[in-house]
Scaffold this active site. Structure first.
Site, PDB file in Angstrom:
ATOM      1  N   SER A  48     -18.348 -38.114   5.796  1.00 48.15           N
ATOM      2  CA  SER A  48     -16.962 -38.453   5.444  1.00 48.15           C
ATOM      3  C   SER A  48     -16.800 -39.101   4.076  1.00 48.15           C
ATOM      4  O   SER A  48     -15.743 -38.998   3.463  1.00 48.15           O
ATOM      5  CB  SER A  48     -16.360 -39.369   6.516  1.00 48.15           C
ATOM      6  OG  SER A  48     -17.158 -40.526   6.700  1.00 48.15           O
TER       7      SER A  48
ATOM      8  N   LYS B 153     -10.203 -39.276   2.861  1.00 49.09           N
ATOM      9  CA  LYS B 153      -8.871 -39.870   2.957  1.00 49.09           C
ATOM     10  C   LYS B 153      -7.825 -39.142   2.090  1.00 49.09           C
ATOM     11  O   LYS B 153      -6.663 -39.044   2.453  1.00 49.09           O
ATOM     12  CB  LYS B 153      -8.916 -41.345   2.550  1.00 49.09           C
ATOM     13  CG  LYS B 153      -9.747 -42.225   3.464  1.00 49.09           C
ATOM     14  CD  LYS B 153      -8.924 -42.715   4.620  1.00 49.09           C
ATOM     15  CE  LYS B 153      -9.615 -43.667   5.577  1.00 49.09           C
ATOM     16  NZ  LYS B 153     -11.001 -44.015   5.434  1.00 49.09           N
TER      17      LYS B 153
ATOM     18  N   GLU C 125      -1.560 -49.235   4.316  1.00 43.55           N
ATOM     19  CA  GLU C 125      -2.472 -50.303   4.722  1.00 43.55           C
ATOM     20  C   GLU C 125      -3.879 -49.834   4.383  1.00 43.55           C
ATOM     21  O   GLU C 125      -4.128 -48.631   4.282  1.00 43.55           O
ATOM     22  CB  GLU C 125      -2.361 -50.550   6.234  1.00 43.55           C
ATOM     23  CG  GLU C 125      -3.209 -49.632   7.123  1.00 43.55           C
ATOM     24  CD  GLU C 125      -2.816 -48.164   7.076  1.00 43.55           C
ATOM     25  OE1 GLU C 125      -1.622 -47.885   6.812  1.00 43.55           O
ATOM     26  OE2 GLU C 125      -3.682 -47.303   7.287  1.00 43.55           O
TER      27      GLU C 125
END
Ligand SMILES: *Cc1c(COP(=O)(O)O)cnc(C)c1O
Length: 402
Positions: free
Chosen positions: A385, A97, A119
């Site tokens: 990830s 991220k 969010e």
């Protein structure tokens, strides 16, 4: 530049913001100026030498890139293929991220915005955003469903410690979709000083393309690392999990125009695609509009959004980025549905075989290994990830049943 791209690359966004039939910017008039400002300048800013320098310096010194491409020999032996793991779990804050967050915060500064909103579902995007806002000394407000606030308490504490304000979203299922609605509402009310950092390749154009470009560092590194290890920069397969689809978009990006590289996305089947408790938005979804984008969406026959379910909060979203809807419908990529239990088993398998505890999201990508027939010569890259620290509660529950 963009239209050039489009004639050469059928899988990139076109000048009006579409990937084939999917994408676009279906937004309320109140958001038009914000989104239009972004649309007009995102490419110029991202491609500028000043942006690239700051982005790459931070990725190196703050995030810890390049992340390793690790040849998982025990896993390879078990499945009879050469399996490499792209270690996004080793990034600062524990997932991919932050690649996107760093880029968007630099962009926000260049646009003169000093208030950042985001969010978050599992809290990974919220933590990444709060982290970079602390680094850059910007105000940070994170919207999070009240159910997620409860089930992801450690990440809520992290965000608060980093100086962010965490605001509960109390409507609907009180999860990611509802947090996104709240963030959009905030942006409408604060159009001048605020940048909204969307955490995946979703939302109105230009977000899907912007986030894909900021995550494309993943496949850029895979190419040179794989070349160094095998003499070929293209693998036979790239596998990634798909929530909104940003880690998959980053892992696929530089292979989209290489038809010999097979691209596989792993969606969350939840308790099964016909169980009513699923998040497999491509396999069970129909075309519709969510959060400003035309895409594949889980909905009732009269167009009400169906509440998603997945064991991993990061995949618990009823839609998917328009790039993936396009790759699915053109068959450039294939998408498999992985159940909660299959993901759980794959997480324990990786921990036992390689000494790596993956995020439950990433475990969906690992579970694809069991679903395919492999050849000894196959070179397979799995995008890992994120790391599993945030999922310990779920892993502890599974240990109790063993
Ligand atoms: C958020 C998250 C995902 C899902 O988001 P994408 O945009 O689909 O990548 C996957 N893995 C981890 C570890 C995450 O934190």
């Amino acid at each position: 530049m963009q239209s050039d791209n489009n004639t050469i690359h059928p899988f990139h966004v076109d000048p009006s913001g579409f990937y084939g039939d999917f994408g676009g910017a279906f937004i309320p008039e109140m958001l038009f100026n914000n989104v239009e400002e972004l649309r007009k300048c995102y490419l110029e800013i991202i491609e500028s030498p000043a942006f690239q320098k700051e982005y790459h310096n931070l990725l190196r010194d703050f995030v810890g890139r390049p992340t390793p491409l690790y040849e998982a020999t025990n896993l390879s032996k078990r499945y009879g293929a050469r399996i490499f793991l792209k270690r996004e779990d080793l990034n600062h804050t524990g997932a991919h991220k932050i690649n996107n967050t760093i880029g968007q915060v630099i962009l926000a500064k260049k646009l003169g915005k000093h208030r950042i909103i985001a969010e978050t579902g599992a809290g990974q995007h919220g933590v990444a955003t709060a982290t970079v806002c602390a680094l850059m000394q910007l105000e940070c407000i994170v919207y999070m469903g009240s159910v997620d606030i409860e089930r992801q308490a450690p990440n809520v504490a992290r965000m608060r410690m980093l100086g962010a304000k965490v605001v509960p979203a109390t409507s609907g299922s009180q999860t990611l979709k509802d947090a996104t609605n709240e963030a959009i509402r905030d942006w409408i009310n604060n159009p001048d000083d605020t940048h909204y950092i969307i955490g995946s390749v979703v939302g109105p154009h230009p977000y899907p393309d912007m986030v894909a470009r900021l995550q494309a560092i993943i496949s850029e590194e895979i190419k040179s690392q794989l070349f160094a290890k095998t003499g070929n920069e293209n693998p036979d397969f790239v596998i990634a999990c798909v929530g909104g689809g940003s880690n998959a978009a980053g892992a696929f990006y530089h292979f989209l125009d290489q038809p010999n590289v097979k691209l596989i996305g792993a969606e969350a089947a939840g308790e099964g695609i016909y169980s009513g408790k699923t998040a497999a938005s491509l396999v069970v979804g129909k075309t519709g509009i969510i959060h400003g984008s035309m895409t594949s969406l889980m909905q009732t026959p009269d167009g009400q959004i169906i509440e998603p379910h997945s064991i991993s909060a990061g995949l618990d979203y009823p839609g998917v980025g328009p790039l993936h809807a396009h790759l699915y419908h053109t068959k450039r990529a294939s998408y498999l549905s992985i159940s909660d239990q299959e993901a759980m088993d794959a997480a324990f398998e990786l921990a036992g075989l390689e000494g790596i505890i993956p995020a439950l999201e990433s475990a969906h990508a690992l579970a694809v290994l069991k679903k395919m027939k492999w050849k000894k010569s196959d070179i397979v890259v799995i995008n890992l990830s994120g790391r599993g620290d945030k999922d310990l509660a779920a892993y502890m529950k599974n240990l109790e049943t063993k």
